[in-house]
Design an enzyme around this catalytic site. Structure first.
Site: not given
Length: 330
Positions: A57, A145
């Site tokens: 992010y 992830h």
């Protein structure tokens, strides 16, 4: 706000509404540092004590901003999760000379590149670098992830590395986060995973997690965190041009969302409230993760979570064939 302990016999606790920090990592558009801090402060004021981030992010920006905003809070008072699987490698140049990172969805200079790495060494390096960016000495939850295309390495190298970090106490709970329910179910079935983060697959429009994932979690006493409850926008604001799973919404799903919206409006309830609250009633769901980028969005999510939705609303959605036990239209 209600707290739930992850898995049977676990020690890590989460609030039933959680703060997704991709937005403050400049997802799609820039967020002022002050606005990012205000968003975290608003979450704290609303009683939210679970915060989720990732190196992906904003190329670490989300982790840095979240760590700074939480640094003066009592460490035992909140739960923080981050993720592994993408190592950030520096690229030549400076913030003013490199291109932007919008190809990956973030309005930040592309000062680093993401390198997929689910090796044991890569997991440990990723956690160490996240600890530095966050300014912490431990992480409460670490997820693998998006291991979609890296299953073998994820199960044979990355997951055992997370187990070792959990045994050492550097990490409190471990799991995987993705939008493929089949692989998440395998993590529950074949490993000692504490929690999985399922994005976009337990929503008013897609209930595929109800087929195997959620029953498996219930049977094994494991926890599920649900993200993507608005399916990237369609369930927050159903209209022509809305997005579903980050692309233009197909006509059939747009029609279904509009019909749902008409039902909820008859009860004086915004569709996004129903979308947010729908997963919360399942016993395996420990928290609903909502991505927010401002104090106003945080307060809106908290208010939606507190609304009382009448039983007749859910009954009418089912009677009209808009919501069934597997989340698909009748």
């Amino acid at each position: 706000m209600r707290h739930t302990t992850l898995r049977t016999g676990g020690t890590v606790r989460v609030t039933d509404l959680s703060f997704g920090a991709a937005g403050i990592g400049n997802l799609y558009t820039p967020v002022d540092p002050g606005q990012a801090r205000e968003a975290v402060d608003a979450a704290w004021e609303a009683g939210i004590r679970y915060f989720d981030t990732a190196p992906h992010y904003g190329l670490g920006l989300s982790e840095r901003r979240l760590g700074e905003a939480l640094r003066e809070r009592p460490r035992s008072a909140y739960t923080l999760s981050t993720k592994v699987g993408r190592i950030l490698e520096p690229v030549p140049g400076t913030a003013t000379t490199v291109p932007d990172d919008l190809a990956h969805g973030f309005a930040v200079p592309a000062t680093h590149r993401r390198v997929w790495d689910f090796s044991a060494d890569g997991v440990r390096r990723s956690v160490e670098e996240s600890l530095t960016r966050l300014g912490l000495d431990r992480i409460d939850i670490v997820y693998l992830h998006d291991p979609d295309d890296h299953a073998e390495e994820a199960f044979t190298q990355a997951y055992p590395a997370l187990e070792r970090l959990r045994a050492e106490g550097t990490v409190g709970a471990i799991g995987a986060g993705m939008n493929r329910t089949e692989m998440l179910t395998r993590f529950l079935r074949d490993t000692d995973t504490d929690v999985v983060l399922c994005a976009g697959r337990f929503t008013l429009l897609d209930g595929s997690a109800l087929t195997e994932l959620l029953p498996e979690a219930t049977a094994r006493g494991r926890s599920v965190v649900v993200g993507g409850v608005f399916n990237s926008g369609l369930l927050a604001d159903p209209r022509p041009g809305a997005t579903y799973d980050y692309t233009a919404a197909p006509p059939d799903l747009l029609d279904r969302a509009l019909r749902m919206d008409a039902v909820t409006r008859r009860y004086g309830v915004p569709l996004r409230a129903a979308a947010l609250q729908y997963p919360r009633s399942h016993p395996a769901v420990a928290s609903v993760l909502v991505g927010t980028r401002s104090a106003a969005e945080v307060r809106d999510a908290a208010a939606l979570a507190e609304l009382t939705l009448p039983d007749d609303l859910w009954a009418e959605l089912r009677a009209e064939g808009l919501l069934t036990e597997n989340g698909a239209p009748a």
